[in-house]
Design a protein around this motif. Structure first.
Motif, short mmCIF file in Angstrom:
data_model
loop_
_atom_site.label_atom_id
_atom_site.label_comp_id
_atom_site.label_asym_id
_atom_site.label_seq_id
_atom_site.Cartn_x
_atom_site.Cartn_y
_atom_site.Cartn_z
N ASN A 23 56.22 14.99 46.64
CA ASN A 23 55.50 13.73 46.80
C ASN A 23 54.86 13.29 45.48
O ASN A 23 54.65 12.11 45.24
N TYR A 58 57.45 13.63 52.20
CA TYR A 58 56.88 12.86 53.30
C TYR A 58 57.98 12.24 54.15
O TYR A 58 57.94 12.27 55.38
N THR A 111 53.64 20.39 48.72
CA THR A 111 53.65 19.02 49.26
C THR A 111 54.55 18.96 50.48
O THR A 111 54.26 18.26 51.43
N GLN A 112 55.66 19.71 50.43
CA GLN A 112 56.54 19.67 51.60
C GLN A 112 55.86 20.33 52.80
O GLN A 112 55.93 19.82 53.91
N SER A 126 53.37 17.96 54.23
CA SER A 126 54.00 16.85 54.94
C SER A 126 54.55 17.28 56.28
O SER A 126 54.35 16.61 57.29
N TYR A 136 55.58 4.49 53.92
CA TYR A 136 54.16 4.78 53.99
C TYR A 136 53.43 3.82 53.06
O TYR A 136 54.04 3.20 52.18
N MET A 147 48.52 11.56 50.92
CA MET A 147 49.40 12.54 50.29
C MET A 147 49.91 12.07 48.93
O MET A 147 50.49 12.83 48.18
#
Lengths: 397, 447
Positions: free
Chosen positions: B162, B181, B213-214, B217, B428, B434
C-alpha cells in the motif's frame, strides 16, 4: 624514522592531483558519472578505515558494514530532523558510529583471530536484523529510511513547496553537476564527488599520520606478535580498541557521505556481504598499504558497475562475428562471468591476486616497477606506503 | 613537523582548487536543459531496472522480456501487440515523438541500495529519461524517491505494498499494479461466499513492510466479514523452513491460514503447510483452508500440486479472453514461446502508458508527462477500463480473484479466474487510513 618525509609529501601531492583529476581520468572508461565517482571516494574512505584495523593490527573484522549502516541512518535522521546541511549529518554519523564501534569493539576484542571475526560478524548481522524489522520505527525496515515532505528540519528555513530538498553544503547542492567537454568527452564535475574527495584526502592524510606514528607502530607490533607484547607487560587492548573505534568512525563517515550523496539509508547496507566486500577491497588492493585499499575499492566498484551491466544480449553481440555455433558457445561461457555473474569474475580475480600477489594490486604495481629496472630511483613505488617495505627500510636505517 | 606543514599546505591548496571548481557549477547545467536528460533529435533512452539476480530473478527476467517487446512495438517492429487494442491511438510505431526508443538495463538485486545505484548509473551515465521496473515494494519505494529527486519519471513494475502509492507516494512515480488493499477488497466477498462468515484466521506474514500492509489489509477485510483473527505471526524473509511456524497453527483453533508471503517464501510455506496435512484437517467442524492473497503464475509453478483449490488475487492472467490480453499473449508467445506473467504484463503496460503520455503531451518534460498521466482514463490494456488517479498516481481497475486449477491442462495453465471484482469495489478514498501519511508533492523536472 617513520619513512621519508619528502616521499610522503610527494605521495600526498600526487594523491591529491589524481583524486582531483578522477572525473577526467574516469570519463574514457564510462566511469565518469557522479554516482560511481562518489562511490570511488566513499568506499575508498571505508576501505582506508578498515585497513587501519586489519592492515595494521591484523584483526579481521567481518562486521564493518554495521558502522557504515549506522552512519547512514544517523545522517538521514539529521536530514529529517535538523537540517539538510551535510555537516551536522556527517558529524553525527561519525560520533554514533564511533560509539557503536566502542561497544562492539569492547566486547569483540576480548577474543582474537577467528573468534573476533565471528563476534563482529554476529554483531553486524544482529544490527542488520534489527534494522530490517525490529527497529522499523527508526529504520523504516526493508524500505529504507527516506526523506519526507513533512519532516521537521527545524534549522532549515523556507523550502520549495511539494519538493524534497537535497543535501547541501552551505548552499552548494550535492547533486549539482557541471558538464564540460574535454577532448570530445563529456566530463561531469559533480559537487558531491569533490566534497567526498576532500574527505578522502583528509582520511588518507590522517591514515598516513597514523601509519607513521608511534601508535601505528604499536598496532603493527600487535599484528606481528601480540603474545610477546603482552609478556613484556604492554596492555594491547587500549591500542586495538582505539584502532577499532577509529576504523568504525571512518566507516561511519563513509556511511554518512553515502547518505549525503543520496539521502536514503537501507538495511542492506549492513548485511554481511557488504562487510565481506570491504575485506575484499582491502585485500585486493593490498592490506597494510596506504593506497591499496583505495585502489581495491575503486576496482571493485568499477567492476560492479560495469560488468554487472552486460547481459546475455550484449555478450552475444560481441561474438556475433564468429561462426554461429562457436560464437554462441563462447558467448554462453562469457555470459556466466558478466551480468549477475560478475561475482564469479570477482572471485577468480581475487583468487589469482591472493595466490600470486599476496600483497595485492599494489604489490603488482611494485613488481612491474621493479621489472622496469628503475633501481636508480629506488622505490618510487615503495613509497606508496607499504608497511612491509617501509618497515624493512626503517630497520635498515 | 615540516612534513605536517607541507601537507597542510597541500590540503589548503586542494581546498582552493575545489573551491574554484565548485564556484562555477549550477547555472551551467540549468541553462542547458529545461529538464533532466532531455533526449536528442533521433533517439530516446529508457531505463529498465529489474532484478536479474536474487530471489525475484524469474520475475525480473520476465519483466525484461516484456520491456524488450514493448520497445519493439513502440518502434514499429513486430505485430504491435496491445498498441492495436489500446484506447489511445497516438502511438504510431515511429517511436516516441518521432524518436527511436532505445534502452539500457540495470540489476536491482532486489536491494534498495543496489537498485538506486543502478538507477543512478542509468540516469547519470546513460541519460535515461524514465526508469521503470522492479519486483519488490522496498525497491519501488526507494527508486521512486530517487527518481523524484533526480527529476525523471518512475513507472513502477511489480509492487503490491500500500505504501508505494500510500505514505511513500511521489509526484514523479506511477503504479499500474494493484495493491494489498485491493487484494483484500476483492478477496473478501469470494472468501465469504466459499468459506462462510465465521472463520478463525491465522496469519503468517513476511516480516517487512509489504507483508505488514497486506496483513493489515486482509485482516481488516476479513474481520469486517465477521471472521476472527486468531494470531498474526511474522516470519523472517527467506526463512526457507517454516515448520516451526506451522506447528503452532495445529493447536491454535484456527481453521484458515492466510499466507502473506511472496516468491520463494510462499512456495516454501505453502508446500510445508500442505505437507503438514493442514488441508486434510477438520477444525470447528469445518475444512481447514489456506488463502494466498497475492498469487502469481510463477509462484504457482513453483508450488506445483499444492496450489490446487487455493484462492488468491492477481493483477492479470494470461488466460483472460478479452481482445487486448489475447493480443499481448499472442505477440509475447510468438516472441518467447510461452505466456507472459502478470509482472511482464504490468511492465509492458507501464512502458506503453509512458510512451503514450509523452506523445499526448508532445513533450518529454516530466511535468508534462505527469500532467498527461494524472486522471488518464484508458482501456484495451487487458484490465478493462482503467483510471490513473491524480491524487495518488495509482491505477484503478478490475481485480482478478483466482484459484489454483484442479486439472491443469499444461504447465502454464495453473490458475483459473473465479471472479472479476469491478473497480468500484476496490476503490478507496485517497486519504484512507491505510494510505495516509504521505504527500505527493509536486513534479520535479530536475536540472
Amino acid at each position: 624514522m617513520f619513512g621519508s618525509k619528502i616521499s610522503d609529501s610527494m605521495l600526498m601531492i600526487l594523491f591529491v592531483i589524481v583524486v582531483a583529476l578522477v572525473p577526467l581520468l574516469a570519463a574514457p572508461f564510462g566511469a565518469g558519472y557522479p554516482a560511481l565517482m562518489q562511490f570511488f571516494a566513499i568506499f575508498g574512505i571505508f576501505a582506508i578505515g578498515f585497513n587501519i584495523l586489519f592492515g595494521l593490527t591484523g584483526y579481521l573484522s567481518f562486521g564493518h558494514a554495521a558502522f557504515l549502516g549506522v552512519g547512514s541512518y544517523s545522517a538521514v535522521w539529521m536530514f529529517k530532523l535538523l537540517s539538510m546541511n551535510v555537516l551536522p549529518a556527517l558529524f553525527l554519523s561519525v560520533i554514533i558510529a564511533g560509539l557503536f564501534a566502542l561497544v562492539i569493539g569492547f566486547v569483540s576484542l576480548r577474543r582474537s583471530g577467528i573468534y573476533f571475526s565471528i563476534l563482529t560478524l554476529a554483531f553486524a548481522q544482529m544490527s542488520y536484523k534489527l534494522a530490517y524489522s525490529v527497529l522499523t520505527p527508526i529504520t523504516n525496515g526493508e524500505t529504507g529510511l527516506q526523506l519526507a515532505l513533512d519532516d521537521p528540519r527545524i534549522l532549515d528555513g523556507e523550502r520549495v513547496a511539494g519538493q524534497l530538498p537535497s543535501p547541501t553544503f552551505f548552499g552548494l547542492d550535492m547533486n549539482a553537476t557541471t558538464d564540460v567537454a574535454v577532448l570530445g568527452m563529456d566530463v561531469q564535475l559533480n559537487v558531491g564527488y569533490f566534497f567526498s574527495a576532500a574527505f578522502l584526502v583528509l582520511a588518507f592524510w590522517i591514515a598516513m599520520r597514523i601509519f607513521r606514528s608511534p601508535f601505528g607502530l604499536m598496532l603493527k607490533a600487535v599484528k606481528t606478535n601480540q603474545n610477546r607484547l603482552n609478556y613484556t607487560g604492554v596492555n594491547t587492548r587500549p591500542y586495538t580498541l582505539a584502532a577499532f573505534v577509529i576504523s568504525g568512525m571512518y566507516a561511519g563517515l563513509a556511511g554518512g557521505l553515502l547518505a549525503c550523496m543520496d539521502p536514503l539509508a537501507g538495511a542492506e547496507r549492513m548485511v554481511w556481504t557488504a562487510s565481506g566486500e570491504v575485506v575484499l577491497m582491502t585485500i585486493l588492493g593490498g592490506a597494510g598499504t596506504l593506497l591499496g585499499p583505495i585502489i581495491g575499492a575503486s576496482v571493485i566498484k568499477f567492476a560492479e558497475a560495469k560488468l554487472s551491466k552486460f547481459n546475455e544480449n550484449v555478450v552475444e553481440a560481441w561474438f556475433s562475428f564468429l561462426p554461429e555455433g562457436l560464437g554462441d558457445s563462447i558467448a554462453f561461457v562469457v555470459a556466466k562471468f558478466v551480468g549477475d555473474g560478475w561475482h564469479l569474475t570477482l572471485g577468480l580475480v581475487f583468487m589469482l591476486v591472493v595466490t600470486f600477489l599476496p600483497g595485492g594490486l599494489v604489490e603488482g604495481a611494485r613488481r612491474i616497477g621493479g621489472y622496469l629496472g628503475r633501481r636508480g630511483h629506488k622505490g618510487d613505488l615503495d613509497k606508496l606506503g607499504s608497511n612491509v617495505q617501509g618497515g624493512k627500510s626503517t630497520t635498515a636505517e | 613537523m615540516s612534513k605536517s606543514n607541507f601537507s597542510r599546505r597541500g590540503v589548503l591548496k586542494t581546498g582552493a582548487a575545489f573551491g574554484g571548481a565548485l564556484a562555477a557549477p549550477t547555472f551551467f547545467t540549468s541553462a542547458a536543459n529545461a529538464f533532466t536528460n532531455a533526449p536528442g533529435a533521433s533517439a530516446v533512452t529508457l531505463g529498465f531496472n529489474v532484478p536479474q539476480s536474487g530471489a525475484y530473478a524469474d520475475e525480473g527476467a520476465d519483466e525484461l522480456r516484456a520491456y524488450e517487446l514493448a520497445v519493439k512495438h513502440l518502434n514499429g517492429e513486430g505485430d504491435g501487440g496491445m498498441l492495436n487494442t489500446f484506447s489511445s491511438k497516438v502511438l504510431d510505431g515511429t517511436g516516441i515523438l518521432g524518436r527511436k526508443v532505445e534502452y539500457v538495463t540495470g540489476d536491482t538485486q532486489t536491494k534498495s541500495d543496489a537498485a538506486r545505484a543502478s538507477a543512478r548509473s542509468m540516469i547519470e551515465q546513460d541519460g535515461a529519461i524514465m526508469i521503470t521496473g522492479g519486483s519488490s515494494s522496498g525497491v519501488a519505494v526507494a527508486v521512486q524517491g530517487l527518481c523524484q529527486e533526480a527529476g525523471v519519471i518512475f513507472m513502477s513494475g511489480l509492487t503490491h505494498s500500500n505504501d508505494t502509492t500510500g505514505k511513500d507516494k511521489k509526484a514523479n512515480g506511477f503504479r499500474h499494479f494493484f495493491n494489498a488493499y485491493m487484494s483484500a477488497a476483492a478477496l473478501a466477498p469470494v472468501l465469504s461466499a466459499n468459506y462462510g462468515n465465521d472463520r478463525n484466521a491465522y496469519h503468517l506474514t513476511a516480516d517487512y513492510t509489504w507483508g505488514w500492509t497486506q496483513e493489515e489489509s486482509i485482516a481488516a477485510a476479513t474481520e469486517s466479514l465477521g471472521w476472527n483473527t486468531v494470531n498474526k505471526v511474522r516470519t523472517p524473509l527467506g526463512a526457507g523452513d517454516f515448520s516451526q511456524y506451522i506447528t503452532p497453527i495445529l493447536n491454535s483453533g484456527a481453521d484458515t491460514l492466510i499466507l502473506n508471503h511472496y516468491g520463494r517464501d510462499m512456495v516454501n510455506s505453502l508446500t510445508q503447510a500442505v505437507q503438514f496435512g493442514l488441508r486434510d484437517r477438520q477444525v470447528n467442524g469445518k475444512d481447514f483452508q489456506i488463502v494466498v492473497p497475492l498469487y502469481s503464475r510463477l509462484m504457482a509453478q513453483g508450488a506445483g500440486e499444492n496450489v490446487k483449490g487455493i484462492f488468491g488475487s492477481t493483477n492479470w492472467h494470461w488466460s483472460l479472453q478479452d481482445e487486448a490480453s489475447q493480443a499481448f499473449v499472442r505477440s509475447f508467445g510468438q516472441e518467447y514461446g510461452f505466456p507472459p506473467s502478470q509482472a511482464a504484463h504490468t511492465c509492458y503496460v507501464q512502458a506503453l502508458l509512458y510512451a503514450d503520455a509523452v506523445q499526448r503531451a508532445g513533450d518529454f518534460n516530466p511535468c508534462a508527462v505527469v500532467e498527461a498521466l494524472e486522471g488518464f482514463e484508458f482501456d484495451g490494456m487487458g484490465n478493462g477500463p482503467t483510471l490513473y488517479r491524480a491524487d495518488d498516481h495509482q491505477c484503478f481497475k478490475d481485480v482478478l480473484v483466482v484459484k489454483g486449477k484442479d486439472n491443469p491442462s499444461n504447465q502454464f495453465d495453473l490458475l483459473e479466474v473465479v471472479d472479476v471484482t469491478p473497480a468500484e469495489q476496490v476503490t478507496y478514498a485517497p486519504d484512507h487510513p491505510m494510505f495516509a501519511g504521505g504527500e505527493l508533492g509536486t513534479c520535479n523536472p530536475g536540472a
